[in-house]
Every structure is written in C-alpha cells, then in structure tokens.
Design an enzyme around this catalytic site. Structure first.
Site, PDB file in Angstrom:
ATOM      1  N   HIS A 152      50.700 -14.225  86.204  1.00 51.78           N
ATOM      2  CA  HIS A 152      50.436 -12.819  85.894  1.00 51.78           C
ATOM      3  C   HIS A 152      50.401 -12.561  84.393  1.00 51.78           C
ATOM      4  CE1 HIS A 152      54.935 -12.187  85.577  1.00 51.78           C
ATOM      5  NE2 HIS A 152      54.537 -11.336  84.649  1.00 51.78           N
ATOM      6  N   ASP A 156      52.991 -17.713  91.243  1.00 48.70           N
ATOM      7  CA  ASP A 156      52.975 -17.065  89.929  1.00 48.70           C
ATOM      8  C   ASP A 156      53.134 -18.070  88.800  1.00 48.70           C
ATOM      9  OD1 ASP A 156      52.664 -14.908  88.227  1.00 48.70           O
ATOM     10  OD2 ASP A 156      54.788 -14.373  88.225  1.00 48.70           O
ATOM     11  N   SER A 197      58.583 -12.897  80.690  1.00 45.87           N
ATOM     12  CA  SER A 197      57.929 -13.615  81.786  1.00 45.87           C
ATOM     13  C   SER A 197      57.341 -14.937  81.307  1.00 45.87           C
ATOM     14  CB  SER A 197      56.814 -12.761  82.382  1.00 45.87           C
ATOM     15  OG  SER A 197      57.329 -11.703  83.129  1.00 45.87           O
TER      16      SER A 197
END
Length: 366
Positions: free
Chosen positions: A101, A131, A209
């Site tokens: 993402h 992911d 992230s």
C-alpha cells in the site's frame, strides 16, 4: 526459504531482559521535500550519551532501514497528485521490502538511507493479499547489510522495537511489546484479510508503514503495515514474509491458497444455534460455485439472529486441517497461509449433520 535469509545480523551481546517492544504506521501523501543536510546518524560520537541496549540495536539495524518516497500518488484530500511516504528495509544485496500500500499507484519510488544517500528503484513485485512489495535499488551504501528474519515466531509479551520514518522523520525508533499474535486483519474495501498478523502496543503513525519490527537481537519479527487504534499496531509476520518475498523477487508475484468459501468462528452463539457439542472451529457460511470447495463442503442453509448478530445455520464446521486443530478463523487463516500452497491436497475434519466426518479437497489459488 533459506535463500531469503542471507546471513544473520551480528549478535548483540547487550540485548537482555528489562526492555520493551513496538511497531509503526501507514503512508500518506506528502508535499514536503527531501530531507536536507547531514543525517543525525553522523553526529560526533564523542559528545553523545552512553545510550542503552536499545541504542545498540538501533545502531545495528538503522543503516539498513530506508525512507520510501513515492511520486505520482493521487492525494485523497484533493484532486492533485502528491507524494506518498513510508519505510522499508534491505533484505538482500539489492532489494528492499516495504508495504504494497505504500507504493500502490505511484509512478516512481526513491529511497533515502540514514547516511543521507538517495537512490532510485524499480518495483519488481507486489502482493496485495499480504501487503508486501519488493523494490530493486540502484545503490546500497557499504554500511547497509540485509536484515535477517527471525527464525522463531513471536510470543505475547516479547520485547520488540519498530524503526522507520513517521511523518518523514527519518531514523525514528519506538519500543513496546508483542501484544497479540496470529491475528487476522481486515482492511477497508478488501475481499481478503491479512493472515498471521503480529499485534503490538507501540504508537503507529503515517510513514512507519514498511519499516521493520525487530526483536532484541535485531532480527525482523514483522513489517509494520497498519494502526488499529490507540496503542494498537499491526505487522505482517516474518513467517509470511519468508514465503512471499522470495517469490516476489523471482517472479514478481505470489500465489496464495484458495478454498472459495466464506466462514466465521464458532463461538458460543454459533454453537448453540447449530446444536454443536462445543464452541470450536469455523462454520462454512457460503461456498462459491466452481471453486475448490464446491462439491466438497456444505454451506449454511439459513441464517438466524442471536444477540443481534446474524448466525449461519446448517453449514459444515471445519475442526482440523491436515490433522491440525483450527479453533477459530485466525488459526484457520494462519494454517492456510503458512502451511499450504495451491495444488496441495487438504484433509479436513468436519462436523456435519450431528457427527464428525472427513473430506479432502485440492486447493486452488486466488
């Protein structure tokens, strides 16, 4: 799998008891420019405090952690095109892993190492179901060496550290513990959940992230990918990374096992509504036509309401996969993700029509 772990980090003798663990956050479009000037990692060591064991771990890991800048990303808050930001880390001599993402929708992706070096990259593979994404870098500093994935699965209470770039603040570290394991993480507008997720109590912020969640030996326990609320963060497990990342590097994609069912955990209400002897396993709510489970598993025949929630009634209850108990949807998803591959023959222990029985099916791929 072993080929993905090219040499362990040096042993950190100072890592011992009395410490705590962590994880980090998600990316967001940014309009800020590249960080200017020298890195804080280059401060004169003669005028620094002694630090702690955390400092030793940070120093062993930080050269291999990168800031990720993604150009050409649509800003969800406006009609303009902005920049996304996140974190990543080196997994072999020229590949960096981050979240799918973080790089999704981007036209170009650059990395910055803690010593201030910038480099361009090429996206070699992504897997939205875990992911995970892998970037091939054009430059790796001599001081950056691949991080090693932890051999052992994490346990609740284990002390961990998250290293990344929240809000673009390079080289940040937070600490905490593993607060949950084997989670199944749902995401908005996603048909499938992330399996075998590690939960942590560290603060999670945009830009973390893709950064590593490491143990006190500097080994990667997971890759941070989401925040779930106050003092709750999540990371894709090292165990899942060991399966997915080598395939992304070699083929650009990874094939996940697929049964073609929807299901839910058998809790007390489900057990009562279905006259089950105990609350364990997962009940099959629906079976997709033409998918691997069709003709093998029985879906629910009706729905009732208990405690204000819809409860499937009449479907098969899956108790074991290949002889391994799957007491809830988390264990079910973890077993499929870590122990099976498309084309495998799966043996199922079921509760059907008031008795235990068995069945077999060949797994497909998503």
């Amino acid at each position: 799998m072993d080929d993905f772990r090219p040499g362990r980090r040096r042993f950190l003798a100072a890592a011992s008891a009395g410490l705590a663990g962590v994880v980090a956050g998600c990316s967001e479009p940014s309009t800020s420019g590249p960080i200017e000037g020298s890195s804080s990692h280059e401060i004169d060591r003669g005028n620094l405090a002694d630090g702690s064991t955390f400092t030793d771990i940070y120093e062993a890991v930080i050269d291999s952690v990168t800031q990720v800048r993604v150009f050409g990303v649509s800003d969800p808050n406006s009609d303009s095109v902005g920049r996304g930001q996140g974190s990543g880390f080196l997994v072999d001599e020229n590949h960096v892993v981050t979240n799918a993402h973080v790089v999704a929708g981007g036209e170009e992706t650059d990395l910055q190492y803690i010593n201030g070096d910038w480099t361009t990259t090429e996206l070699v593979g992504t897997d939205t179901h875990s992911d995970l994404a892998v970037l091939e870098t054009d430059h790796v500093p001599d001081s950056a060496t691949p991080l090693t994935l932890a051999d052992q699965r994490p346990v609740v209470g284990q002390q961990v550290l998250a290293i990344g770039n929240p809000y673009g603040l390079e080289g940040s570290m937070s600490e905490g513990i593993v607060s949950g394991v084997d989670r199944t993480l749902d995401a908005p507008e996603r048909e499938f959940s992330f399996p075998n997720v590690v939960q942590t109590d560290a603060g999670v912020n945009p830009g973390n992230s893709g950064g590593p969640l490491v143990d006190l030996n500097g080994n990667v326990v997971g890759i941070v990918n989401a925040a779930g609320g106050e003092n709750i963060g999540f990371a894709i497990s090292a165990a899942l990374m060991q399966r997915v990342v080598p395939s992304l590097i070699a083929d650009g994609e990874y094939n996940h096992s697929f049964m073609g069912i929807t299901f839910m955990t058998v809790d007390r209400l489900v057990a009562e509504a279905n006259d089950l002897p105990e609350a364990t396993g997962v009940i099959v709510d629906s079976v997709r036509s033409g998918q691997p489970a069709a003709g093998t598993l029985h879906e629910s025949t009706r729905t009732t309401t208990r405690g204000g929630a819809p409860i499937p009634v009449g479907g098969d209850v899956i108790l074991e996969l290949n002889g391994e108990p799957v007491p809830d949807r988390h264990a079910f998803s973890t077993y499929l993700a870590l122990e099976t591959s498309p084309g495998d023959t799966l043996s199922l222990t079921l509760w059907r029509d008031g008795r235990e029985t068995t069945a077999e099916m060949v797994l497909g791929e998503r």
